[in-house]
Design an enzyme around this catalytic site. Sequence first.
Site, PDB file in Angstrom:
ATOM      1  CD  GLU A 298      -2.943  -1.126   2.148  1.00  0.00           C
ATOM      2  OE1 GLU A 298      -2.822  -0.753   3.326  1.00  0.00           O
ATOM      3  OE2 GLU A 298      -4.035  -1.849   1.857  1.00  0.00           O
ATOM      4  CG  ASP A 377      -7.662  -5.486   4.754  1.00  0.00           C
ATOM      5  OD1 ASP A 377      -7.264  -5.854   5.935  1.00  0.00           O
ATOM      6  OD2 ASP A 377      -7.702  -4.385   4.340  1.00  0.00           O
ATOM      7  CD  GLU A 405      -9.820  -1.380   8.072  1.00  0.00           C
ATOM      8  OE1 GLU A 405      -8.849  -2.109   8.739  1.00  0.00           O
ATOM      9  OE2 GLU A 405      -9.756  -0.974   6.750  1.00  0.00           O
TER      10      GLU A 405
HETATM   11  C1  GCV Z   1      -2.604   0.221   8.417  1.00  0.00           C
HETATM   12  C2  GCV Z   1      -5.864  -2.276   5.533  1.00  0.00           C
HETATM   13  C3  GCV Z   1      -6.365  -0.913   6.167  1.00  0.00           C
HETATM   14  C4  GCV Z   1      -5.139   0.103   6.466  1.00  0.00           C
HETATM   15  C5  GCV Z   1      -4.019  -0.709   7.115  1.00  0.00           C
HETATM   16  C6  GCV Z   1      -3.625  -1.807   6.037  1.00  0.00           C
HETATM   17  C7  GCV Z   1      -2.641  -2.909   6.761  1.00  0.00           C
HETATM   18  O1  GCV Z   1      -5.757  -1.842   3.900  1.00  0.00           O
HETATM   19  O2  GCV Z   1      -7.395  -0.130   5.518  1.00  0.00           O
HETATM   20  O3  GCV Z   1      -5.730   1.191   7.080  1.00  0.00           O
HETATM   21  O4  GCV Z   1      -2.935   0.094   7.341  1.00  0.00           O
HETATM   22  O5  GCV Z   1      -4.863  -2.784   5.999  1.00  0.00           O
HETATM   23  O6  GCV Z   1      -3.036  -3.614   7.426  1.00  0.00           O
HETATM   24  O7  GCV Z   1      -1.421  -2.598   6.549  1.00  0.00           O
END
Ligand code: GCV
Length: 690
Positions: A298, A377, A405
Amino acid sequence: MKSDPKEQKGWSQLWLKYDRKRDNGNGNYFERAAVQGFDCEDRVVRSALKELSHGVRGMLGRTVEIIALKEPDGFGKSGERVEPSASSDASLLIKKAEGTERGIRPEGYAIREEKGRLTLEAADEKGLLYAVFHLLRLIAMERGLAGTDILCCPDNPLRMYDHWDNMDGSIERGYSGRSFFFESDQVIVDERTRDYARLVSSVGINAVVINNVNVKQAATWLITDRYFEKAAQMAEIFADYGIRFFLSLNYAACMELGGLSSADPLDPEVIAWWQGKMKECFEKIPNLGGFLVKADSEGRPGPFTYGRTQADGANMLADAVRPYGGIIIWRCFVYNCTQDWRDRKTDRARAGYDNFIGMDGDYHENVILQIKNGPMDFQIREPVSPLLGGLSKTNQMLEVQIAQEYTGHQIDVCYLIPMFKEVLDFHTYCRPEADTVADVISGRVMGNQNAGIAAVCNTGNDENWTGSDLAAANLYGFGRLAFQTSLSAEEILEEWIPQQFSADREVIDTIKKILLTSRETYEKYTSPLGIGWMVTPHEHYGCSVDGYEYSRWGTYHRADHLGIGVDRSDQGTGYALQYHEPNASMYNSMETCPEELLLFFHHVPYNYILRTGKTLIQHIYDSHFEGVEEAEASAAAWDTLEGKVEEKTFRLVQERFQRQLYNAREWRDQVNSYFYRKSGIPDEKGRDIY
Ligand code: GCV
């Protein structure tokens, strides 16, 4: 209801309230405690004894007299000679277990009651701390201690909370206020730090990462003189409670801090920079356990930029921390987040396995790969990641998320322990026996201590720590499950509710029912049968069926007028074949695929008949109506607790239930209307669909 005396501090003590409990004859064991074989001046022993006195005073109204026997020099604290025989008139004997006496392994303990005397035996200081918390838990549950005979050893070597706290005080995916570790680019060390350490160690957590895995700006500087002093202060407090201190690292720190032109893990300059940096970190921060790294994920930097492998990156850092006994926890959340939604070949679910399996066995012994429970995720329902147990020569750690989340933002109730248990019980078939995820992450498969389980934490500086008081069930439950995998989701609640709310049977049963049904309820009114997502983009709360359908994130449901689901069989992306047999074949066929995951693995026509005899479309309608009805029933059940739990808690949770109901109805109506409009097939029961 009595209010929590610690509220003057501005935060609750959660399950360590220590308010007065029914004695049940327990008070008699705390006349006089004798400590044998432990150094009462040891920091962890001191914490344990302090907690014992505090808890017993609060819950039983007794002051415990603690006597040190056989101090290393043969003398007691005040200098008088103490004899081993002094132990005979103590009603509570605390002693160090010799060797692995009675099966007490490291960090483990035994609690026994015999003839009016209680014996607490522990393998080491941490074991003693956990034993004391266990004893206090029994008292809080109003269990009579007579006849107690308990042996408890942790199932997982590393039991970790990962905080996604940023140094500006915000928390990525935080739903409980702001950070209590950071504010305005400063590290906060105060009384709450200690209460945090007490709380998490009381459920057996022995490692904590304090900063977000997305390490940017000021957080990159946590490994410099700018923050060493404060970090060390925090690490010292954690050490008092047997918790190793960890930081998340910016993989490109050698460029951002060191001014190098590259972060190539094979470049001698890069290697030398990290070696010097790690020496400094371990010298400046006592109790530092190592680092957590999110690389090539990411938008975060990583070894791929230099044509190197994940193993090259992890091993370079691991070599730099090895002289200090440090470990590198390297995340496997590596996937293409700039995908074209038109492309049906690229499958995000495949990415973890594809990126890591080829280097199985190449990782150094102090590297642990941290693998999210599912291949996507943290959705409400996903299959277990095929990397878990797919890797056979690499240390593995499971990563779950208690920050809600995708599971309701701590507004909607969602007790996640049942989900974690499913993951731990999953047979990977990585070997003929002892092949579950629990076996893999316990370190038994690899035969070392570099293994365990981590949860993305759900805390913040809200007075109740977790946004909703009911979300503390996950904070408590994760730690207990990590320590003792065999505990059931229900047993954990039987412990937690009396400690945090009340030992009243009606209160226990009501809260238990709400929580034990909550995951399925949430699943019913959100995305169906394992397909996931359908959430408002970025925010991840609330329904948006197509929110991620035409995006770059690789998160598609592929619904059309005939059916829905992603074909991940051998006819599709081939993801199903990443599992060991017989799982691969089971998932590969629509007939044998577990129905709760049907749409994750297959594109299924709306008129497909499920095992219940219902069509897929009717299942979608029915489950969404049921989900809302169940949420309404839980809200009504909570209403019956008025006057039986603290007023403030009662009102706060009641208000969250109202928000949950609004959310659930939106999900129901949007999902049902969406699929009715796509398929043109009406609800057999003629209910309102728009
Ligand atoms: C900390 C998902 C979440 C992100 C998070 C990522 C990860 O994409 O939305 O906020 O980043 O996972 O686990 O690194």
